[in-house]
Design a protein around this motif. Structure first.
Motif, mmCIF file in Angstrom:
data_model
loop_
_atom_site.group_PDB
_atom_site.id
_atom_site.type_symbol
_atom_site.label_atom_id
_atom_site.label_comp_id
_atom_site.label_asym_id
_atom_site.label_seq_id
_atom_site.Cartn_x
_atom_site.Cartn_y
_atom_site.Cartn_z
ATOM 1 N N ILE A 195 54.844 22.011 50.909
ATOM 2 C CA ILE A 195 55.210 21.670 49.533
ATOM 3 C C ILE A 195 55.784 20.260 49.417
ATOM 4 O O ILE A 195 55.769 19.650 48.348
ATOM 5 C CB ILE A 195 56.196 22.722 48.966
ATOM 6 C CG1 ILE A 195 56.222 22.666 47.433
ATOM 7 C CG2 ILE A 195 57.579 22.550 49.570
ATOM 8 C CD1 ILE A 195 54.929 23.060 46.787
ATOM 9 N N ASP A 196 56.306 19.715 50.531
ATOM 10 C CA ASP A 196 56.852 18.351 50.492
ATOM 11 C C ASP A 196 55.890 17.328 51.101
ATOM 12 O O ASP A 196 56.278 16.213 51.420
ATOM 13 C CB ASP A 196 58.197 18.303 51.210
ATOM 14 C CG ASP A 196 58.087 18.704 52.669
ATOM 15 O OD1 ASP A 196 57.045 19.275 53.050
ATOM 16 O OD2 ASP A 196 59.035 18.438 53.445
ATOM 17 N N THR A 210 53.328 33.649 45.324
ATOM 18 C CA THR A 210 54.174 33.801 46.511
ATOM 19 C C THR A 210 55.498 34.491 46.214
ATOM 20 O O THR A 210 56.145 35.005 47.123
ATOM 21 C CB THR A 210 54.476 32.423 47.133
ATOM 22 O OG1 THR A 210 55.236 31.647 46.200
ATOM 23 C CG2 THR A 210 53.189 31.708 47.499
ATOM 24 N N GLY A 211 55.946 34.489 44.939
ATOM 25 C CA GLY A 211 57.260 35.028 44.606
ATOM 26 C C GLY A 211 58.392 34.050 44.872
ATOM 27 O O GLY A 211 59.568 34.398 44.746
ATOM 28 N N GLU A 212 58.060 32.822 45.271
ATOM 29 C CA GLU A 212 59.068 31.794 45.544
ATOM 30 C C GLU A 212 58.832 30.574 44.669
ATOM 31 O O GLU A 212 59.075 29.436 45.064
ATOM 32 C CB GLU A 212 58.995 31.376 47.028
ATOM 33 C CG GLU A 212 59.212 32.512 48.008
ATOM 34 C CD GLU A 212 59.044 32.054 49.450
ATOM 35 O OE1 GLU A 212 58.130 31.224 49.702
ATOM 36 O OE2 GLU A 212 59.813 32.493 50.312
ATOM 37 N N PHE A 213 58.343 30.796 43.462
ATOM 38 C CA PHE A 213 57.893 29.703 42.611
ATOM 39 C C PHE A 213 59.012 28.700 42.328
ATOM 40 O O PHE A 213 58.806 27.481 42.448
ATOM 41 C CB PHE A 213 57.345 30.264 41.293
ATOM 42 C CG PHE A 213 56.800 29.207 40.378
ATOM 43 C CD1 PHE A 213 55.603 28.569 40.660
ATOM 44 C CD2 PHE A 213 57.494 28.822 39.238
ATOM 45 C CE1 PHE A 213 55.109 27.579 39.822
ATOM 46 C CE2 PHE A 213 57.006 27.844 38.395
ATOM 47 C CZ PHE A 213 55.806 27.218 38.688
ATOM 48 N N ASP A 214 60.216 29.175 41.984
ATOM 49 C CA ASP A 214 61.313 28.262 41.646
ATOM 50 C C ASP A 214 61.708 27.393 42.835
ATOM 51 O O ASP A 214 61.959 26.186 42.683
ATOM 52 C CB ASP A 214 62.525 29.061 41.140
ATOM 53 C CG ASP A 214 62.246 29.736 39.803
ATOM 54 O OD1 ASP A 214 61.346 29.262 39.089
ATOM 55 O OD2 ASP A 214 62.922 30.740 39.488
ATOM 56 N N ASP A 215 61.770 28.016 44.018
ATOM 57 C CA ASP A 215 62.100 27.246 45.215
ATOM 58 C C ASP A 215 61.032 26.191 45.505
ATOM 59 O O ASP A 215 61.354 25.045 45.879
ATOM 60 C CB ASP A 215 62.239 28.177 46.418
ATOM 61 C CG ASP A 215 63.457 29.076 46.318
ATOM 62 O OD1 ASP A 215 64.367 28.743 45.541
ATOM 63 O OD2 ASP A 215 63.479 30.102 47.028
ATOM 64 N N LEU A 216 59.784 26.558 45.326
ATOM 65 C CA LEU A 216 58.693 25.626 45.592
ATOM 66 C C LEU A 216 58.724 24.454 44.609
ATOM 67 O O LEU A 216 58.478 23.300 44.996
ATOM 68 C CB LEU A 216 57.342 26.351 45.515
ATOM 69 C CG LEU A 216 57.064 27.387 46.614
ATOM 70 C CD1 LEU A 216 55.774 28.145 46.324
ATOM 71 C CD2 LEU A 216 56.985 26.726 47.973
#
Length: 518
Positions: free
Chosen positions: A461-462, A498-504
């Motif tokens: 993601i980075d 993924t269920g981690e949208f905010d973190d991503l």
């Protein structure tokens, strides 16, 4: 076989290849020449026997043509059946090798499910299938022996009758010679047929080996001296892909269809897409495991199809999803060509955290050797990576999954590559080990161009850009933050799944801001 295209090994069972390299080669090397030699000797013996009988009793010559015709008819039946039975035996041996190899590879899983009985029954069934033609080969031999004995008895009868008929012209000594040669003719005749059949049968093995020699499509040349790039190639790691199309075979559809993209030196590119989108195919195409159907790939301006395979593959580095280790030692797995010093290898192991900084310092102080302290003297507590001569079993079986992956990473660090490919390299390890590997990659390969097939979106993601593939075509190619904030983006949908949208989103935004501030 060593130069065959990978497509051959994908389409050919390993048991079939093992059969060629074991039984077929044995037949050619150890059986064909003795059988051919025996056939020549017994044929000469039969001709001499007939010549002696005809010299003593010339009338025997009239029956020789009839005897030869009868022997030929028997021989044709015997040879046709023997040849086909031997072919069946060779064909049914390959599944035994294949099944046994697969069982050895999966023996831990078989034991875990308590399914040993089923695999034992399957193995015995395949052995039975292989023994059936072998049994009928011997039945066929008995069939031949009975008929040649009948013909041989007829020859002895003829020789005896003619000796009596020529009693007035020959003495008892010549009559005895004629009869004794007639008796020996039977044994020689049966061996003529058997040995000739064995020669033909073993020519099946020659035919099967020749099939692999002639029909196996070879990879491009390992070296092309006139197009050899500079020794420092690639220096920057810039990649240009233009109108690239790939297919695994000429009769198969394209798996990559006319894609184009450019990668700047030291950029980090994440490759994502659904299963079957062509992610792994793109990575393998850089090593020319699959050659372009159209278009080209250039690294630092050099078309990779214009240079030799050996130079190309030594200049690039890949860390695959399944860590590739070999039966040997830590040293031989890290430095297969003997190009690096021990301290360089220990440094690489330290950089991937397989040995600690304190242990590395002690190695330096000990002039390349590690001296165990009292609390580390027991075998259980000793770090196996402190001795480069410690053994590594086949496929790294005596290491954990994370240790195998870190060993492959250390091997890559030694090469200091300008272009690095990661094919879902952290897909089968835990988050903690994954985080450790990703941290090492970011720190140690900051000046390296990296293409990563992502199993976990958080790991890429980075990155500088994301390449989104779908059915062999490029759907999106941009910075992850630009893609994730675009509500029509396919990459955004993947992130939401993924269920981690905010973190991503937060990680992508931070990477985007950092890139802007550079």
């Amino acid at each position: 076989m060593m130069g065959a295209k990978l497509r051959f090994f994908d389409a050919t069972p390993v048991g079939r290849i093992m059969n060629r390299f074991s039984k077929d080669l044995e037949s050619v090397d150890q059986e064909l020449a003795p059988f051919a030699d025996g056939f020549v000797v017994t044929t000469l013996a039969c001709l001499v026997t007939i010549g002696v009988i005809c010299a003593i009793t010339p009338a025997f010559l009239l029956f020789t043509i009839f005897i030869a015709i009868v022997y030929s008819l028997v021989g044709v039946f015997y040879l046709n059946l023997s040849r086909d039975l031997k072919r069946f035996e060779s064909i049914t041996r390959s599944p035994i090798h294949q099944h046994f190899t697969e069982t050895l590879v999966g023996v831990t899983t078989i034991r875990a499910y308590g399914d040993e009985r089923r695999f034992l029954v399957q193995n015995l069934s395949k052995i039975d299938d292989n023994n059936r033609p072998f049994f009928f080969v011997w039945v066929n031999n008995r069939w031949l022996a009975f008929r040649t004995d009948m013909i041989g008895s007829f020859i002895v009868f003829l020789a005896s009758a003619l000796a009596v008929g020529y009693a007035a012209k020959i003495d008892s000594g010549l009559a005895g010679i004629s009869l004794s040669f007639a008796v020996s003719f039977n044994q020689n005749a049966i061996w003529v047929l058997r040995l000739y059949a064995n020669v033909e049968i073993n020519m099946n093995s020659v035919e099967r080996i020749q099939e692999y020699i002639k029909d196996t499509e070879q990879e491009p040349p390992a070296e092309i001296p006139e197009n050899e790039p500079a020794p420092s190639w690639p220096q920057k790691g810039a990649i240009e892909v233009k109108d690239l199309s790939l297919r695994y075979a000429s009769n198969l559809p394209r798996v990559i269809d006319t894609i184009s993209f450019n990668i700047k030196p030291s950029e980090k590119i994440g490759v994502v897409g659904r299963t079957g989108a062509g992610k792994s195919t793109i990575i393998t195409s850089f090593f020319r495991f699959v050659d372009p159907d159209s278009g080209y790939i250039k690294i630092d301006g050099v078309d990779i199809t214009s240079i030799g395979l050996r130079r190309l593959r030594k200049s690039l580095t890949i860390i695959p999803q399944d860590p590739t280790l070999f039966n040997g030692t830590i040293r031989s797995n890290l430095d297969m060509y003997g190009e690096y010093a021990d301290l360089q290898m220990f440094e690489a192991l330290k950089r991937v955290n397989l040995i600690s900084a304190a242990e590395y310092q002690q190695i330096i102080d000990g002039d390349g050797k590690f001296f165990n302290s009292a609390e580390q003297s027991t075998e259980e507590n000793r770090n196996k990576f402190l001795d480069l001569d410690n053994p590594i079993s086949e496929n790294g079986g005596n290491l954990s999954q994370g240790e195998r992956q870190l060993m492959c990473l250390a091997r890559s660090l030694l090469k200091s590559p300008r272009v690095l490919m990661l094919d879902e390299a952290t897909a089968s390890i835990d988050y903690e080990a994954d985080a450790m590997i990703q941290k090492t990659i970011r720190e140690e390969f900051s000046s390296t161009t990296i293409l990563t097939i992502a199993h976990r979106l958080k790991t890429i993601i980075d990155y500088d850009k994301i390449l989104v593939l779908d059915a062999g075509k490029i759907k999106e190619f941009d910075h992850p933050y630009k893609l994730i904030v675009d509500k029509t983006s396919q990459f955004r949908d993947m992130c939401m799944d993924t269920g981690e949208f905010d973190d991503l989103v937060a990680l992508a935004k931070q990477a985007f801001v950092d890139a802007k501030n550079k």
